[in-house]
Design a protein around this motif. Structure first.
Motif, PDB file in Angstrom:
ATOM      1  N   GLN A 220     -17.862  -9.317 -13.045  1.00 16.95           N
ATOM      2  CA  GLN A 220     -17.709  -9.975 -14.229  1.00 16.95           C
ATOM      3  C   GLN A 220     -15.891  -9.864 -14.475  1.00 16.95           C
ATOM      4  N   SER A 221     -15.565  -8.629 -14.215  1.00 20.79           N
ATOM      5  CA  SER A 221     -14.090  -8.404 -14.186  1.00 20.79           C
ATOM      6  C   SER A 221     -13.319  -8.636 -13.084  1.00 20.79           C
ATOM      7  N   GLN A 222     -14.317  -9.320 -12.155  1.00 19.60           N
ATOM      8  CA  GLN A 222     -13.418  -9.798 -10.945  1.00 19.60           C
ATOM      9  C   GLN A 222     -12.892  -8.624 -10.012  1.00 19.60           C
ATOM     10  N   GLY A 223     -13.189  -7.630 -10.057  1.00 20.94           N
ATOM     11  CA  GLY A 223     -12.890  -6.528  -9.237  1.00 20.94           C
ATOM     12  C   GLY A 223     -11.538  -5.849  -9.653  1.00 20.94           C
ATOM     13  N   LYS A 224     -11.221  -6.187 -10.895  1.00 20.41           N
ATOM     14  CA  LYS A 224      -9.855  -5.540 -11.448  1.00 20.41           C
ATOM     15  C   LYS A 224      -9.945  -4.075 -11.532  1.00 20.41           C
ATOM     16  N   TYR A 225     -11.318  -3.456 -12.088  1.00 17.37           N
ATOM     17  CA  TYR A 225     -11.313  -2.121 -12.033  1.00 17.37           C
ATOM     18  C   TYR A 225     -12.309  -1.504 -11.247  1.00 17.37           C
ATOM     19  N   ALA A 226     -12.129  -2.076  -9.869  1.00 15.25           N
ATOM     20  CA  ALA A 226     -13.110  -1.800  -8.985  1.00 15.25           C
ATOM     21  C   ALA A 226     -13.167  -0.254  -8.630  1.00 15.25           C
ATOM     22  N   THR A 227     -11.977   0.243  -8.607  1.00 17.29           N
ATOM     23  CA  THR A 227     -11.808   1.641  -8.242  1.00 17.29           C
ATOM     24  C   THR A 227     -12.461   2.651  -9.162  1.00 17.29           C
ATOM     25  N   TYR A 228     -12.330   2.305 -10.598  1.00 16.73           N
ATOM     26  CA  TYR A 228     -12.967   3.103 -11.503  1.00 16.73           C
ATOM     27  C   TYR A 228     -14.662   2.781 -11.319  1.00 16.73           C
ATOM     28  N   PHE A 229     -14.946   1.668 -11.280  1.00 17.24           N
ATOM     29  CA  PHE A 229     -16.443   1.411 -11.077  1.00 17.24           C
ATOM     30  C   PHE A 229     -17.057   2.182  -9.962  1.00 17.24           C
ATOM     31  N   GLN A 230     -16.269   1.944  -8.801  1.00 18.77           N
ATOM     32  CA  GLN A 230     -16.855   2.641  -7.530  1.00 18.77           C
ATOM     33  C   GLN A 230     -17.118   4.150  -7.996  1.00 18.77           C
ATOM     34  N   ALA A 231     -16.132   4.813  -8.317  1.00 17.59           N
ATOM     35  CA  ALA A 231     -15.892   6.385  -8.520  1.00 17.59           C
ATOM     36  C   ALA A 231     -16.970   6.643  -9.234  1.00 17.59           C
ATOM     37  N   VAL A 232     -17.398   6.032 -10.387  1.00 16.88           N
ATOM     38  CA  VAL A 232     -18.622   6.331 -11.233  1.00 16.88           C
ATOM     39  C   VAL A 232     -19.787   6.281 -10.330  1.00 16.88           C
ATOM     40  N   MET A 233     -20.023   5.105  -9.668  1.00 15.64           N
ATOM     41  CA  MET A 233     -21.065   4.813  -8.837  1.00 15.64           C
ATOM     42  C   MET A 233     -21.292   5.823  -7.802  1.00 15.64           C
ATOM     43  N   GLY A 234     -20.487   6.396  -7.335  1.00  9.19           N
ATOM     44  CA  GLY A 234     -20.399   7.542  -6.358  1.00  9.19           C
ATOM     45  C   GLY A 234     -20.818   8.860  -6.974  1.00  9.19           C
ATOM     46  N   LYS A 235     -20.147   8.846  -8.081  1.00  8.89           N
ATOM     47  CA  LYS A 235     -20.592  10.148  -8.720  1.00  8.89           C
ATOM     48  C   LYS A 235     -22.218  10.369  -9.215  1.00  8.89           C
ATOM     49  N   LEU A 236     -22.672   9.189  -9.726  1.00 10.89           N
ATOM     50  CA  LEU A 236     -23.931   8.828 -10.361  1.00 10.89           C
ATOM     51  C   LEU A 236     -24.737   9.172  -8.768  1.00 10.89           C
ATOM     52  N   ALA A 237     -24.507   8.701  -7.929  1.00  8.39           N
ATOM     53  CA  ALA A 237     -25.371   8.712  -6.775  1.00  8.39           C
ATOM     54  C   ALA A 237     -25.630  10.290  -6.214  1.00  8.39           C
ATOM     55  N   ILE A 238     -24.566  10.984  -6.228  1.00  9.43           N
ATOM     56  CA  ILE A 238     -24.589  12.466  -5.955  1.00  9.43           C
ATOM     57  C   ILE A 238     -25.132  13.058  -7.081  1.00  9.43           C
ATOM     58  N   PHE A 239     -24.976  12.750  -8.214  1.00  2.00           N
ATOM     59  CA  PHE A 239     -25.660  13.538  -9.167  1.00  2.00           C
ATOM     60  C   PHE A 239     -27.170  13.444  -9.173  1.00  2.00           C
ATOM     61  N   TYR A 240     -27.548  12.211  -8.971  1.00  2.00           N
ATOM     62  CA  TYR A 240     -29.027  11.986  -8.926  1.00  2.00           C
ATOM     63  C   TYR A 240     -29.633  12.605  -7.473  1.00  2.00           C
ATOM     64  N   LEU A 241     -28.847  12.514  -6.584  1.00  2.00           N
ATOM     65  CA  LEU A 241     -29.611  12.881  -5.247  1.00  2.00           C
ATOM     66  C   LEU A 241     -29.720  14.622  -5.538  1.00  2.00           C
ATOM     67  N   ARG A 242     -28.624  15.241  -6.064  1.00  2.00           N
ATOM     68  CA  ARG A 242     -28.554  16.760  -6.469  1.00  2.00           C
ATOM     69  C   ARG A 242     -29.852  17.224  -7.206  1.00  2.00           C
ATOM     70  N   HIS A 243     -30.088  16.361  -8.264  1.00  2.00           N
ATOM     71  CA  HIS A 243     -31.172  16.781  -9.182  1.00  2.00           C
ATOM     72  C   HIS A 243     -32.685  16.347  -8.829  1.00  2.00           C
ATOM     73  N   VAL A 244     -32.725  15.090  -7.879  1.00  2.00           N
ATOM     74  CA  VAL A 244     -33.987  14.854  -7.573  1.00  2.00           C
ATOM     75  C   VAL A 244     -34.101  14.559  -6.189  1.00  2.00           C
ATOM     76  N   PRO A 245     -34.472  15.564  -5.300  1.00  2.00           N
ATOM     77  CA  PRO A 245     -34.345  15.634  -4.186  1.00  2.00           C
ATOM     78  C   PRO A 245     -35.255  14.511  -3.208  1.00  2.00           C
ATOM     79  N   GLY A 246     -34.797  14.288  -2.075  1.00  2.00           N
ATOM     80  CA  GLY A 246     -35.830  13.608  -1.226  1.00  2.00           C
ATOM     81  C   GLY A 246     -35.764  12.019  -1.527  1.00  2.00           C
TER      82      GLY A 246
END
Length: 289
Positions: A220-246
């Protein structure tokens, strides 16, 4: 002003006696201020039945004000002038969409020290995105209601509402922070995800709803804040994988590029997950104990 108030939404940790007293209090206020109080009663505790989206599905459709302020059942306002200060600010600063404040934060063992900003200031959109939902206390929010009329489905479907709401408003105006402690916010840890449920699929769907929300606002913001959104999604992925294995393959299928968005610390955590180092260390420890 109007107060849209409801009961039967608490998280199940609240006793039936408290629920009963809340209903009595709402009915008492309704008898005194019938033109101000708009109650929403439920015969059963909806939260305990898995119903979510209370604000979106029940409160927002009844809201008619120019400004909206939120206060969930376990939080409370402490500054009697909170609403007036925030309304005055928005009235004189049309470029702002949302105001919030500092808070007294209560945890399981007492008051917590959560640092925000030293003085009243504009909240950078970088902080709104990267620091996620708890950075802006829900109970401290007061915002322009008209700006929420186009709240998109990818936000409505998210498992949380305060975080997408803050992003949504920050993309439509500035956010102002009052350094005064105007509210009390409760932060209670009920345990890890895996401790609360054995159904990993349910938590994957919750995780995925937040990812879809972030992807939606990035687009929606046409990638203007892509660096921030991608950083959060990456951290969420790692957090999830560390707490819910497999669930590595499912996460990679939903978010194949996330390893590219990780900082050095999270890259190391990712390699530990790939190599199964945490599991291996646990097995070795058990074997040679």
């Amino acid at each position: 002003f109007q107060s849209v108030t409801g009961d039967g939404w608490v998280d199940g940790s609240t006793s039936e006696n408290i629920n009963y007293n809340i209903e009595r209090l709402i009915k008492y206020l309704l008898s005194k201020y019938p033109d101000k109080i708009f109650p929403i009663f439920h015969e059963e505790n909806l939260y305990s039945q898995g119903v979510r989206g209370m604000f979106l599905n029940f409160v927002f459709p009844k809201a008619r004000g120019k400004y909206i302020a939120l206060c969930e059942g376990d939080d409370y306002w402490t500054d009697p002038l909170k609403l007036q200060k925030q309304v005055n600010f928005l009235e004189s600063h049309p470029e702002y969409s949302l105001t919030c404040s500092d808070a007294t934060v209560l945890g399981n063992s007492g008051e917590l020290t959560w640092k925000r900003y030293d003085e009243s200031c504009e909240v950078p959109i970088k902080d709104v995105i990267l620091k996620r939902g708890a950075w802006i206390y829900t109970a401290s929010m007061l915002y322009r209601w008209e700006l929420m009329q186009d709240f998109p489905d990818f936000s409505r479907n998210c498992h949380v509402v305060d975080y997408p709401m803050a992003i949504h408003l920050a993309l439509r105006g500035k956010v102002y922070f009052f350094a005064e402690k105007m509210v009390t916010y409760r932060f209670l840890t009920a345990g890890s995800w895996s401790a609360r449920t054995s159904i990993n699929e349910a938590y994957f769907n919750s995780w995925l709803s937040e990812i879809r929300m972030l992807q939606g606002y990035n687009e929606q913001s046409q990638g203007k804040y892509a660096t921030y959104f991608q950083a959060v999604m990456g951290k969420l992925a790692i957090f999830y994988l560390r707490h819910v294995p497999g669930m590595k393959n499912k996460v990679l299928s939903a978010l194949p590029n996330f390893p590219k968005w990780l900082d050095l610390s999270d890259k190391l955590k990712w390699w530990r997950i790939i190599l199964g180092i945490s599991g291996l260390k646990a097995k070795l420890k058990k074997t040679y104990k």
